[in-house]
Design a protein around this motif. Sequence first.
Motif, short mmCIF file in Angstrom:
data_model
loop_
_atom_site.label_atom_id
_atom_site.label_comp_id
_atom_site.label_asym_id
_atom_site.label_seq_id
_atom_site.Cartn_x
_atom_site.Cartn_y
_atom_site.Cartn_z
N GLY A 4 6.39 -7.06 -10.31
CA GLY A 4 5.81 -5.72 -10.25
C GLY A 4 5.41 -5.38 -8.83
O GLY A 4 5.38 -6.24 -7.95
N ILE A 5 5.09 -4.13 -8.62
CA ILE A 5 4.66 -3.72 -7.28
C ILE A 5 3.13 -3.78 -7.23
O ILE A 5 2.45 -3.42 -8.19
N THR A 6 2.61 -4.25 -6.13
CA THR A 6 1.17 -4.36 -5.93
C THR A 6 0.63 -3.01 -5.49
O THR A 6 1.27 -2.31 -4.70
N VAL A 7 -0.54 -2.65 -6.00
CA VAL A 7 -1.19 -1.40 -5.62
C VAL A 7 -2.55 -1.74 -5.02
O VAL A 7 -3.34 -2.44 -5.64
N PHE A 8 -2.79 -1.22 -3.83
CA PHE A 8 -4.08 -1.39 -3.17
C PHE A 8 -4.77 -0.04 -3.11
O PHE A 8 -4.13 1.00 -3.08
N ARG A 9 -6.10 -0.05 -3.07
CA ARG A 9 -6.89 1.18 -2.99
C ARG A 9 -7.34 1.49 -1.58
O ARG A 9 -7.97 2.53 -1.34
N SER A 10 -7.04 0.60 -0.61
CA SER A 10 -7.39 0.88 0.78
C SER A 10 -6.43 0.13 1.70
O SER A 10 -5.84 -0.88 1.31
N ILE A 11 -6.28 0.65 2.90
CA ILE A 11 -5.45 -0.02 3.91
C ILE A 11 -6.04 -1.38 4.24
O ILE A 11 -5.31 -2.36 4.39
N ALA A 12 -7.37 -1.45 4.32
CA ALA A 12 -8.02 -2.73 4.64
C ALA A 12 -7.66 -3.80 3.62
O ALA A 12 -7.41 -4.95 3.99
N ASP A 13 -7.61 -3.45 2.34
CA ASP A 13 -7.23 -4.42 1.30
C ASP A 13 -5.80 -4.92 1.52
O ASP A 13 -5.52 -6.10 1.39
N ALA A 14 -4.91 -4.00 1.83
CA ALA A 14 -3.51 -4.38 2.06
C ALA A 14 -3.39 -5.32 3.27
O ALA A 14 -2.70 -6.34 3.20
N LEU A 15 -4.07 -4.97 4.34
CA LEU A 15 -4.02 -5.80 5.55
C LEU A 15 -4.62 -7.18 5.31
O LEU A 15 -4.07 -8.19 5.77
N ARG A 16 -5.71 -7.25 4.57
CA ARG A 16 -6.33 -8.54 4.24
C ARG A 16 -5.39 -9.43 3.44
O ARG A 16 -5.50 -10.65 3.50
N ASN A 17 -4.50 -8.82 2.68
CA ASN A 17 -3.56 -9.58 1.85
C ASN A 17 -2.23 -9.84 2.55
O ASN A 17 -1.26 -10.23 1.91
N GLY A 18 -2.18 -9.59 3.86
CA GLY A 18 -1.00 -9.93 4.64
C GLY A 18 0.08 -8.86 4.70
O GLY A 18 1.18 -9.12 5.20
N TYR A 19 -0.20 -7.67 4.21
CA TYR A 19 0.77 -6.58 4.24
C TYR A 19 0.62 -5.79 5.54
O TYR A 19 -0.44 -5.78 6.16
N HIS A 20 1.68 -5.10 5.91
CA HIS A 20 1.70 -4.22 7.08
C HIS A 20 2.07 -2.83 6.60
O HIS A 20 2.95 -2.68 5.75
N ILE A 21 1.43 -1.82 7.15
CA ILE A 21 1.75 -0.44 6.78
C ILE A 21 3.13 -0.13 7.31
O ILE A 21 3.45 -0.36 8.47
N TRP A 22 3.96 0.41 6.42
CA TRP A 22 5.36 0.62 6.71
C TRP A 22 5.72 2.11 6.79
O TRP A 22 6.51 2.54 7.62
#
Length: 48
Positions: A4-22
């Motif tokens: 499934g696709i992961t959904v975050f509620r903030s950019i900070a959460d995504a960054l903390r989980n190792g994701y980069h804004i694309w």
Amino acid sequence: MAQGITVFRSIADALRNGYHIWDRTDYGYLARTRTAAGFAFAMVVIKG
């Protein structure tokens, strides 16, 4: 096996989980991270 696709509620959460804004979308952002199998994608939902 498909994941499934992961959904975050903030950019900070995504960054903390190792994701980069694309990319930016109408509802927020798309994010991605590289895995052993390729890219994993996530949505960052800001508006909703």
